[in-house]
Design an enzyme around this catalytic site. Structure first.
Site, short mmCIF file in Angstrom:
data_model
loop_
_atom_site.label_atom_id
_atom_site.label_comp_id
_atom_site.label_asym_id
_atom_site.label_seq_id
_atom_site.Cartn_x
_atom_site.Cartn_y
_atom_site.Cartn_z
N HIS A 1 -7.42 -5.80 0.60
CA HIS A 1 -6.37 -4.83 0.89
C HIS A 1 -5.83 -5.07 2.29
O HIS A 1 -5.87 -4.20 3.17
CB HIS A 1 -6.91 -3.40 0.76
CG HIS A 1 -5.83 -2.38 0.64
ND1 HIS A 1 -5.19 -2.10 -0.56
CD2 HIS A 1 -5.25 -1.57 1.56
CE1 HIS A 1 -4.29 -1.16 -0.36
NE2 HIS A 1 -4.30 -0.83 0.92
N ASP B 1 -9.44 -6.39 -3.94
CA ASP B 1 -8.99 -5.20 -3.20
C ASP B 1 -10.05 -4.12 -3.26
O ASP B 1 -10.34 -3.59 -4.33
CB ASP B 1 -7.68 -4.68 -3.80
CG ASP B 1 -6.98 -3.66 -2.92
OD1 ASP B 1 -7.68 -2.82 -2.31
OD2 ASP B 1 -5.75 -3.67 -2.86
N SER C 1 0.84 -1.19 0.00
CA SER C 1 0.00 0.00 0.00
C SER C 1 0.88 1.25 0.00
O SER C 1 1.69 1.42 -0.91
CB SER C 1 -0.97 -0.04 1.19
OG SER C 1 -2.01 0.88 1.02
#
Length: 300
Positions: free
Chosen positions: A279, A251, A105
């Site tokens: 995620h 995600d 991320s």
């Protein structure tokens, strides 16, 4: 999982909590976590698989998370570039010249910055559930929150369920309420396909809350991540390290086209999709699968 060595290291005036696992003579993997998440966001299972595969592994708490120092952002604002400098300081503290840098991320943005601007420190790159570092996500979020269709050709915004969750008011007064809200956020981020590791999420939430000097400062990462400094606008074609992009099919924050766009911008990058992954790394089978991908990429 107990580290063979845990210590604070200096990055400028800041103290950062770090842990090293495995044999210090083995090739190094530096794990860089995402927004507002300490190093424990890298599950012990993932670390164990990497160590068993002959790697020394370092994970660390970003500034404003976990045991690392917190910052008064209004007095000392920082950007993702400063987080990249922190990562280099961690490598320096362990006398590691180059490492396989693995970012998740926002940590993937940090890894991209290192791949472009500190390429001499990067032996290989693995970018997990991330997006191109020079793309401003703000307009897509704004349009989605306003109920408008995405701009043609723009990368997709977060999925509606996640947006609704993030925007819904939640009472967070007591420690238990704060922890319950954090676990629920991890549940939504993890998606609905794979079984959710609620125990792991609870452990991560407890660490993030209980070990932090000021848990609220973790929100500074949102401010840092949204700042598009000139160095983030550098073309990703300047990355020379062998690059693997790993992205989940489910995600909800950065849907799969973000990973596809990232891989397309880096010369020779390979995209691996993980079926059912959202995620986070808090789903059954995901930590081991991602660790195996990291090992196979490093072996290349």
């Amino acid at each position: 999982m107990a580290a063979e060595g845990g210590k604070f290291v200096k990055s400028g005036q800041l103290n950062l909590w770090t842990e090293r696992f495995g044999d210090s003579g083995d090739p190094a993997v530096l794990l860089v976590m995402g927004t507002s998440t300490p190093g424990l966001g890298w599950p012990d299972e993932l670390v164990r698989v990497l160590v068993a595969g002959g790697r020394q592994v370092i994970r660390f708490d970003h500034r404003d998370t976990g045991r690392s120092d917190w910052v008064d952002f209004s007095v000392h604002p920082y950007t993702a570039t400063d987080l990249a400098d922190d990562a280099v300081a961690v490598l320096d503290a362990y006398d590691i010249a180059t490492a396989h840098v693995v970012g998740a991320s926002l940590g993937g943005v940090v890894a991209q910055l290192l791949g472009v601007h500190r390429r001499e420190r990067v032996a290989a790159l693995t970018l997990i559930m991330s997006a191109p570092m020079g793309v401003d996500q703000g307009p897509a979020w704004a349009r989605a929150l306003a109920g408008q269709e995405p701009d043609p050709g723009a990368l997709p915004p977060p999925r509606p369920r996640l947006l609704a969750h993030l925007m819904s008011p939640v009472l967070r007064t007591t420690r238990e309420e704060i922890l319950a809200a954090a676990v629920e956020t991890w549940r939504v981020l993890s998606g609905d396909v794979l079984p959710f590791d609620e125990d792991g999420a609870r452990r991560l939430a407890e660490y993030a809350h209980d070990e932090a000097g000021d848990p609220a400062t973790a929100g500074n990462h949102d401010l840092a991540g949204r700042t598009l400094t000139p160095d983030r606008l550098a073309p990703l074609s300047e990355i020379r390290a062998s690059t693997l992009v790993v992205h989940g099919t489910e995600d909800p924050l950065l849907p799969l086209p973000h990973g596809e766009a990232l891989a397309a911008l880096i010369p020779g990058a390979r995209l691996e999709t993980v079926e059912g992954m959202g995620h986070s790394l808090l789903s059954e089978g995901v930590p081991g699968r991602v660790a195996e991908l990291i090992l196979s990429h490093g072996a290349r």
